[in-house]
Write a protein that holds these residues in place. Structure first.
Motif, PDB file in Angstrom:
ATOM      1  N   THR A  83      99.693  68.857 -12.315  1.00 15.26           N
ATOM      2  CA  THR A  83     100.024  68.155 -11.070  1.00 15.26           C
ATOM      3  C   THR A  83     100.749  66.837 -11.282  1.00 15.26           C
ATOM      4  N   GLY A  84     100.594  66.238 -12.468  1.00 10.07           N
ATOM      5  CA  GLY A  84     101.117  64.895 -12.680  1.00 10.07           C
ATOM      6  C   GLY A  84     102.613  64.745 -12.550  1.00 10.07           C
ATOM      7  N   PRO A  85     103.420  65.517 -13.286  1.00  7.72           N
ATOM      8  CA  PRO A  85     104.866  65.282 -13.288  1.00  7.72           C
ATOM      9  C   PRO A  85     105.537  65.342 -11.920  1.00  7.72           C
ATOM     10  N   PRO A  86     105.312  66.361 -11.078  1.00 10.34           N
ATOM     11  CA  PRO A  86     106.040  66.384  -9.809  1.00 10.34           C
ATOM     12  C   PRO A  86     105.657  65.260  -8.855  1.00 10.34           C
ATOM     13  N   VAL A  87     104.378  64.888  -8.820  1.00 10.44           N
ATOM     14  CA  VAL A  87     103.948  63.826  -7.910  1.00 10.44           C
ATOM     15  C   VAL A  87     104.418  62.467  -8.417  1.00 10.44           C
ATOM     16  N   ALA A  88     104.294  62.229  -9.712  1.00 11.24           N
ATOM     17  CA  ALA A  88     104.773  60.973 -10.285  1.00 11.24           C
ATOM     18  C   ALA A  88     106.278  60.834 -10.127  1.00 11.24           C
ATOM     19  N   ALA A  89     107.007  61.931 -10.281  1.00  8.23           N
ATOM     20  CA  ALA A  89     108.464  61.888 -10.128  1.00  8.23           C
ATOM     21  C   ALA A  89     108.849  61.451  -8.732  1.00  8.23           C
ATOM     22  N   ALA A  90     108.150  61.955  -7.714  1.00  8.97           N
ATOM     23  CA  ALA A  90     108.464  61.574  -6.335  1.00  8.97           C
ATOM     24  C   ALA A  90     108.227  60.086  -6.111  1.00  8.97           C
ATOM     25  N   ALA A  91     107.126  59.566  -6.638  1.00  7.33           N
ATOM     26  CA  ALA A  91     106.839  58.140  -6.474  1.00  7.33           C
ATOM     27  C   ALA A  91     107.847  57.283  -7.223  1.00  7.33           C
ATOM     28  N   ALA A  92     108.177  57.687  -8.455  1.00  7.71           N
ATOM     29  CA  ALA A  92     109.134  56.910  -9.247  1.00  7.71           C
ATOM     30  C   ALA A  92     110.492  56.869  -8.568  1.00  7.71           C
ATOM     31  N   GLU A  93     110.939  58.001  -8.054  1.00  9.36           N
ATOM     32  CA  GLU A  93     112.251  58.040  -7.394  1.00  9.36           C
ATOM     33  C   GLU A  93     112.265  57.234  -6.106  1.00  9.36           C
ATOM     34  N   ALA A  94     111.115  57.168  -5.414  1.00  6.42           N
ATOM     35  CA  ALA A  94     111.038  56.401  -4.170  1.00  6.42           C
ATOM     36  C   ALA A  94     110.840  54.914  -4.406  1.00  6.42           C
ATOM     37  N   GLY A  95     110.514  54.528  -5.631  1.00  5.56           N
ATOM     38  CA  GLY A  95     110.341  53.114  -5.947  1.00  5.56           C
ATOM     39  C   GLY A  95     109.060  52.507  -5.421  1.00  5.56           C
ATOM     40  N   ILE A  96     107.989  53.314  -5.311  1.00  8.05           N
ATOM     41  CA  ILE A  96     106.722  52.803  -4.787  1.00  8.05           C
ATOM     42  C   ILE A  96     105.664  52.760  -5.892  1.00  8.05           C
ATOM     43  N   PRO A  97     104.616  51.955  -5.697  1.00  8.86           N
ATOM     44  CA  PRO A  97     103.517  51.951  -6.674  1.00  8.86           C
ATOM     45  C   PRO A  97     102.816  53.292  -6.718  1.00  8.86           C
ATOM     46  N   TYR A  98     102.413  53.674  -7.920  1.00  7.55           N
ATOM     47  CA  TYR A  98     101.731  54.951  -8.153  1.00  7.55           C
ATOM     48  C   TYR A  98     100.599  54.724  -9.131  1.00  7.55           C
ATOM     49  N   VAL A  99      99.404  55.237  -8.807  1.00  9.13           N
ATOM     50  CA  VAL A  99      98.302  55.270  -9.768  1.00  9.13           C
ATOM     51  C   VAL A  99      97.748  56.687  -9.776  1.00  9.13           C
ATOM     52  N   ASP A 100      97.193  57.109 -10.903  1.00  7.72           N
ATOM     53  CA  ASP A 100      96.559  58.422 -10.939  1.00  7.72           C
ATOM     54  C   ASP A 100      95.240  58.362 -11.688  1.00  7.72           C
ATOM     55  N   HIS A 101      94.522  59.504 -11.662  1.00  9.84           N
ATOM     56  CA  HIS A 101      93.195  59.606 -12.247  1.00  9.84           C
ATOM     57  C   HIS A 101      93.206  60.522 -13.463  1.00  9.84           C
ATOM     58  N   ALA A 102      94.332  60.560 -14.168  1.00  9.24           N
ATOM     59  CA  ALA A 102      94.448  61.436 -15.335  1.00  9.24           C
ATOM     60  C   ALA A 102      93.478  61.007 -16.421  1.00  9.24           C
ATOM     61  N   ILE A 103      92.957  61.995 -17.117  1.00 11.51           N
ATOM     62  CA  ILE A 103      92.188  61.739 -18.333  1.00 11.51           C
ATOM     63  C   ILE A 103      92.940  62.280 -19.542  1.00 11.51           C
ATOM     64  N   GLU A 104      93.708  63.375 -19.350  1.00 15.40           N
ATOM     65  CA  GLU A 104      94.349  64.070 -20.459  1.00 15.40           C
ATOM     66  C   GLU A 104      95.402  63.188 -21.137  1.00 15.40           C
ATOM     67  N   PRO A 105      95.336  63.010 -22.450  1.00 15.24           N
ATOM     68  CA  PRO A 105      96.298  62.140 -23.136  1.00 15.24           C
ATOM     69  C   PRO A 105      97.756  62.589 -22.995  1.00 15.24           C
ATOM     70  N   HIS A 106      98.024  63.887 -23.008  1.00 15.71           N
ATOM     71  CA  HIS A 106      99.415  64.341 -22.951  1.00 15.71           C
ATOM     72  C   HIS A 106     100.099  63.965 -21.634  1.00 15.71           C
ATOM     73  N   PRO A 107      99.498  64.178 -20.469  1.00 14.57           N
ATOM     74  CA  PRO A 107     100.133  63.707 -19.235  1.00 14.57           C
ATOM     75  C   PRO A 107     100.297  62.194 -19.171  1.00 14.57           C
ATOM     76  N   VAL A 108      99.337  61.458 -19.762  1.00 18.47           N
ATOM     77  CA  VAL A 108      99.473  59.992 -19.810  1.00 18.47           C
ATOM     78  C   VAL A 108     100.701  59.611 -20.642  1.00 18.47           C
ATOM     79  N   LYS A 109     100.823  60.222 -21.800  1.00 16.53           N
ATOM     80  CA  LYS A 109     101.990  59.966 -22.652  1.00 16.53           C
ATOM     81  C   LYS A 109     103.282  60.357 -21.930  1.00 16.53           C
ATOM     82  N   HIS A 110     103.256  61.490 -21.223  1.00 11.99           N
ATOM     83  CA  HIS A 110     104.462  61.962 -20.532  1.00 11.99           C
ATOM     84  C   HIS A 110     104.927  60.957 -19.488  1.00 11.99           C
ATOM     85  N   LEU A 111     104.006  60.307 -18.814  1.00 14.60           N
ATOM     86  CA  LEU A 111     104.401  59.334 -17.793  1.00 14.60           C
ATOM     87  C   LEU A 111     105.210  58.201 -18.416  1.00 14.60           C
TER      88      LEU A 111
END
Length: 342
Positions: A83-111
């Protein structure tokens, strides 16, 4: 001001929504389940302050519309590997603050790897793992290591009892348990590959005391802590007894009251190369509420102009002064904190 909560119908999403409403914010309930979102909106009975936006993960335009219509986005729907990449991409492109509740290291690194440039261009601030696992360890590491030279190793220990996993948490756990190529940080370098899972003993503060732990526990501090603590190694441990409790994987239908019975201690040990070091810890109940309040505090600081002085992707401790943030959460009753004196 309207804060979007993606995954609003889940347990964490509901807690985040309730916290936002309690703090006077308008909320956009977002996710994939239209029927569930509308039922939640009706349950909240605040039509002037609660809105619904249906946005499946494979509908990039719906996600973009969500982000364009929000002042910030709190992402609560795991597993974040999916779920991380598509939702984070939308926030990044819109220029708004984004926080998530990820625990997995790979999605954290990907961000950090994928969205730094976009965030800098649009003015967005993105913070992964602004939650219990990952976020608390990152903040405690920064608070304990502040001003210490020659840090050799940062060890984060989680002691958790009574953890009742949601369906999303079980899915995440299954992914992490089966993961072969794990992220680690040792000898001053990040590595990706197989690791040996072993048992150790972590010296938790009283009343928990020394406990047998699973090492390494796959949490995102191995990605984030080296960004702000000049250390040669980062290791995360979780009490082995946590996964020995009968209810942990069989509690997907547990009530909110049952989930709130979790007890936790998160402790950090910072060791210097020449000997000595420093400890810090927090202790409390209900990891789900603790995560929700922390993420809401972060979102409201960002929308209020408090946080990094530039755009980009940041760990929790890079975005906020760690000890001050932890003390604020302690004042809000999230936990008791034992931190080094300023």
């Amino acid at each position: 001001m309207a804060i979007a909560v993606y995954g609003a119908t889940g347990h964490t999403g509901r807690l985040v929504t309730a916290e936002l409403l309690a703090r006077g914010q308008d909320v956009i309930l977002a996710g994939r389940d239209e029927r569930g979102l509308r039922a939640l909106a009706a349950e909240l009975a605040a039509p002037d302050r609660v809105h619904v936006h249906v946005a499946p993960l494979d509908d990039s335009e719906a996600l973009r519309r969500l982000a364009r219509g929000a002042d910030a986005l709190n992402h609560c729907a795991g597993p974040f590997t999916t779920t991380g990449p598509p939702v984070a991409a939308a926030a990044a492109e819109a220029g708004i603050p984004y926080v998530d509740h990820a625990i997995e290291p790979h999605p954290v690194k990907h961000l950090f790897d994928a969205f730094q440039g976009t965030a800098e261009r649009t003015g967005a601030v993105l913070i992964p793992q602004m939650s219990f696992y990952g976020g608390f360890g990152d903040l405690l590491a920064a608070a304990a290591a502040a001003g210490l030279p020659d840090v050799e190793k940062v060890t984060v220990g989680y002691a958790v009892t009574g953890w009742r996993m949601t369906r999303g948490a079980v899915s995440t756990a299954n992914l992490l348990i089966g993961e072969i190529d794990r992220i680690s940080y040792a000898d001053g370098a990040q590595r990706i590959g197989p690791v040996e899972v072993r048992n150790s003993v972590f010296p938790f503060p009283p009343p928990v005391g020394p406990r047998t732990t699973i090492v390494p526990f796959p949490s995102g501090e191995v990605v984030t802590v080296p960004r702000h603590v000049p250390t040669r190694a980062v290791e995360v441990q979780l009490t082995a007894s946590t996964f020995e409790e009968e209810q942990i994987f069989s509690s997907v239908d547990a009530s909110p009251q049952e989930r709130a019975r979790t007890e936790f201690t998160v402790a950090v040990q910072v060791v210097r190369a020449g000997g000595g070091g420093r400890n810090a810890h927090v202790r409390g109940r209900d990891i789900w509420r603790a995560a929700a309040v922390a993420s809401v505090e972060a979102v409201l600081r960002l929308t209020g102009g408090e946080g990094p002085c530039k755009a980009g992707v940041f760990s929790p401790a890079e975005a906020f002064e760690a000890a001050g943030f932890l003390r604020t959460l302690a004042d809000q009753g999230v936990f008791e904190a034992a931190l080094p004196e300023p």
